[in-house]
Design a protein around this motif. Structure first.
Motif, PDB file in Angstrom:
ATOM      1  N   GLU A 147      -8.498   1.391  -0.100  1.00  0.00           N
ATOM      2  CA  GLU A 147      -8.853   1.791   1.264  1.00  0.00           C
ATOM      3  C   GLU A 147      -7.724   2.592   1.888  1.00  0.00           C
ATOM      4  N   ASP A 148      -6.499   2.193   1.617  1.00  0.00           N
ATOM      5  CA  ASP A 148      -5.345   2.881   2.184  1.00  0.00           C
ATOM      6  C   ASP A 148      -5.069   4.209   1.481  1.00  0.00           C
TER       7      ASP A 148
ATOM      8  N   THR B 201       0.850  -1.187   0.000  1.00  0.00           N
ATOM      9  CA  THR B 201       0.000   0.000   0.000  1.00  0.00           C
ATOM     10  C   THR B 201       0.889   1.241   0.000  1.00  0.00           C
TER      11      THR B 201
ATOM     12  N   GLU C  82      -9.103  -4.107  -2.993  1.00  0.00           N
ATOM     13  CA  GLU C  82      -9.677  -2.997  -2.236  1.00  0.00           C
ATOM     14  C   GLU C  82      -8.745  -2.483  -1.145  1.00  0.00           C
ATOM     15  N   ARG C  83      -7.802  -3.308  -0.705  1.00  0.00           N
ATOM     16  CA  ARG C  83      -6.873  -2.863   0.339  1.00  0.00           C
ATOM     17  C   ARG C  83      -6.056  -1.663  -0.118  1.00  0.00           C
TER      18      ARG C  83
ATOM     19  N   THR D  97      -6.952   7.445   2.205  1.00  0.00           N
ATOM     20  CA  THR D  97      -6.714   8.227   3.420  1.00  0.00           C
ATOM     21  C   THR D  97      -5.673   9.318   3.204  1.00  0.00           C
TER      22      THR D  97
ATOM     23  N   ARG E 226      -9.631   1.870  -9.947  1.00  0.00           N
ATOM     24  CA  ARG E 226     -10.589   1.745  -8.846  1.00  0.00           C
ATOM     25  C   ARG E 226     -11.903   1.136  -9.333  1.00  0.00           C
TER      26      ARG E 226
ATOM     27  N   GLU F 195     -13.731  -2.281  -8.099  1.00  0.00           N
ATOM     28  CA  GLU F 195     -15.111  -2.282  -7.619  1.00  0.00           C
ATOM     29  C   GLU F 195     -15.960  -3.298  -8.375  1.00  0.00           C
TER      30      GLU F 195
END
Length: 246
Positions: free
Chosen positions: A158-159, A74, A154-155, A162, A135, A139
């Motif tokens: 998600e990271d 990530t 998705e990891r 942020t 992305r 999805e």
């Protein structure tokens, strides 16, 4: 003679190569998303030594000779890797040189745990919108597989979600040099113009007509000439760096 090093991050091995020079100036090279420390990074490190810089190239976890699978990597893990590599060599001052996603790592690391003297960014990923198509694929399918060795799920999103570049821009105090091909189809050059406007530090933005995400040999030579000339101006002898110790 370059020396190989193993650095431990959360129990994982990060592979690095140090090209030694004489002096107190250091450059840490951050490779791109699906790249590794070989190829052009060897040449860039050799050029750095010629210019009087100790140079370090390394593989982020999930890439090259370092541990983990690519899908587990990530933005956060890459920032942790960069910090661990710099701490391993413990330079008095240093600059970061990042290509593509490696530049994004350098930017967000500089807005957080690190304090480089300067950042050189070649074809940088800044805004997360550069990954919008990826992305959507994740999805829809759960996993996006680029090839046999590289996939994300998705990891990753998600990271990376942020981290916002506009938020980071106000925290970056080091001068930034951005070098971007006008015909880049992977990361739109418009993102670099937006990033330069968002940064609150000194910024050099140089564009390369007809060049894509990967530079031609001629553009690579020009990039290195310009980047090292700029670094001489902003870095100096290494005794005036932001990261200096008493």
């Amino acid at each position: 003679m370059p020396t190989e090093h193993e650095i431990r991050v959360e129990g994982d091995r990060v592979a690095a190569v140090h090209h030694a020079a004489v002096g107190e100036r250091w450059l840490f090279f951050c490779h791109g998303f699906r790249s590794d420390k070989t190829g052009s990074y060897e040449n860039r490190c050799e050029r750095a030594v010629e210019a009087g810089y100790d140079a370090v190239r390394f593989d982020f976890r999930g890439s090259g000779d370092s541990d983990r699978a690519f899908v587990e990597a990530t933005l956060t893990s890459r920032i942790d890797d960069l910090r661990a590599v710099i701490e391993r060599f413990d330079p008095r001052s240093y600059a970061c040189v990042g290509s593509s996603f490696g530049a994004k790592v350098a930017f967000h690391a500089a807005a957080g745990p690190l304090d480089p003297t300067a950042i050189v960014a070649r074809a940088p990923v800044t805004y997360n919108r550069a990954f919008d198509a990826d992305r959507r694929a994740v999805e829809a399918e759960g996993t996006l597989r680029y090839d046999d060795e590289h996939a994300i799920d998705e990891r990753f999103f998600e990271d990376v979600g942020t981290y916002g570049f506009d938020d980071a821009a106000g925290e970056i105090g080091a001068p930034v040099g951005i070098f971007h091909g006008e015909s880049d189809e992977s990361v739109p050059i418009a993102d670099s113009f937006d990033a330069a406007a968002a940064l609150e530090t000194d910024v050099l933005l140089e564009t390369y007509a007809g060049e894509g995400h990967r530079f031609s040999e001629a553009a690579e030579r020009r990039f290195l000439d310009r980047a090292f000339g700029w670094l001489e101006d902003v870095y100096g002898d290494g005794r005036a760096g932001v990261h200096e110790r008493d």
